[in-house]
Design an enzyme around this catalytic site. Structure first.
Site, mmCIF file in Angstrom:
data_model
loop_
_atom_site.group_PDB
_atom_site.id
_atom_site.type_symbol
_atom_site.label_atom_id
_atom_site.label_comp_id
_atom_site.label_asym_id
_atom_site.label_seq_id
_atom_site.Cartn_x
_atom_site.Cartn_y
_atom_site.Cartn_z
ATOM 1 N N LYS A 50 -9.557 26.777 -71.628
ATOM 2 C CA LYS A 50 -10.756 27.559 -71.349
ATOM 3 C C LYS A 50 -10.354 28.980 -70.991
ATOM 4 O O LYS A 50 -9.283 29.204 -70.421
ATOM 5 C CB LYS A 50 -11.533 26.935 -70.191
ATOM 6 C CG LYS A 50 -12.147 25.591 -70.536
ATOM 7 C CD LYS A 50 -12.781 24.971 -69.299
ATOM 8 C CE LYS A 50 -13.559 23.721 -69.640
ATOM 9 N NZ LYS A 50 -12.797 22.646 -70.217
ATOM 10 N N HIS A 77 -14.751 26.540 -66.472
ATOM 11 C CA HIS A 77 -14.627 27.990 -66.523
ATOM 12 C C HIS A 77 -14.736 28.582 -65.114
ATOM 13 O O HIS A 77 -14.061 29.562 -64.788
ATOM 14 C CB HIS A 77 -15.694 28.586 -67.448
ATOM 15 C CG HIS A 77 -15.471 28.260 -68.889
ATOM 16 N ND1 HIS A 77 -16.033 27.149 -69.489
ATOM 17 C CD2 HIS A 77 -14.756 28.887 -69.854
ATOM 18 C CE1 HIS A 77 -15.666 27.108 -70.762
ATOM 19 N NE2 HIS A 77 -14.888 28.149 -71.010
ATOM 20 N N SER A 118 -18.974 28.864 -72.793
ATOM 21 C CA SER A 118 -18.958 28.219 -71.487
ATOM 22 C C SER A 118 -20.352 27.707 -71.187
ATOM 23 O O SER A 118 -21.329 28.446 -71.337
ATOM 24 C CB SER A 118 -18.549 29.242 -70.412
ATOM 25 O OG SER A 118 -18.909 28.798 -69.121
ATOM 26 N N GLY A 120 -21.470 27.058 -68.279
ATOM 27 C CA GLY A 120 -21.927 27.717 -67.057
ATOM 28 C C GLY A 120 -22.187 29.203 -67.195
ATOM 29 O O GLY A 120 -23.136 29.734 -66.619
#
Length: 149
Positions: A50, A77, A118, A120
């Site tokens: 990531k 992340h 990601s 988030g």
């Protein structure tokens, strides 16, 4: 008349404006040491992991730069962002995650692939990430794609 001459002409009428010129012209040299020494790229030397794209701002000058961070140890992340926040805490550098994705780093083949997003933070602008990576890995083949997770 040269453009520079037109710019300087009003200074005859506004002498206090001269005081502003060193501040504007020397903006980078006035940035905090922590900001100046913050590497644009810090990623693992090999593997699939990531990554996040971060906007870093020097609190003293408001100068900004984008930085890339990516590590295999990160399960999320947000783990990477929390690590960066801890490292810059108290240094006068503010950070904001603008997105994330994944990097496949194949060092033996000198290849970097940037892709995905990601959950988030959303998708990073991979073209910005690639531009930063090219500065650190100029002899690599670096590609990006919006495909994949």
């Amino acid at each position: 008349m040269l453009p520079l001459a037109r710019f300087l002409t009003p200074l005859k009428f506004y002498p206090s404006a001269v005081l502003l010129l060193p501040v504007v012209a020397g903006l980078s040299s006035m940035a905090s040491e922590a900001f100046v020494n913050l590497p644009e790229v810090d990623i693992d030397p090999d593997g699939r992991f990531k990554y996040i794209l971060i906007r870093a701002t020097d609190a003293k000058t408001n100068e900004q730069k984008m930085i890339v961070r990516g590590y295999k140890w990160a399960n999320f992340h947000a783990d990477i962002f929390e690590d960066v926040e801890k490292k810059v805490h108290g240094t006068g550098v503010k950070v904001w995650c603008v997105g994330g994705g994944r990097i496949l780093h194949t060092s033996q083949q000198k290849k970097l692939q940037v892709f995905g997003y990601s959950q988030g933070y959303g998708k990073a602008d991979h073209s910005i990430s690639v531009d930063l990576l090219k500065k650190v890995y100029p002899d690599y083949e670096i590609t990006w794609s919006d495909d994949g997770y």
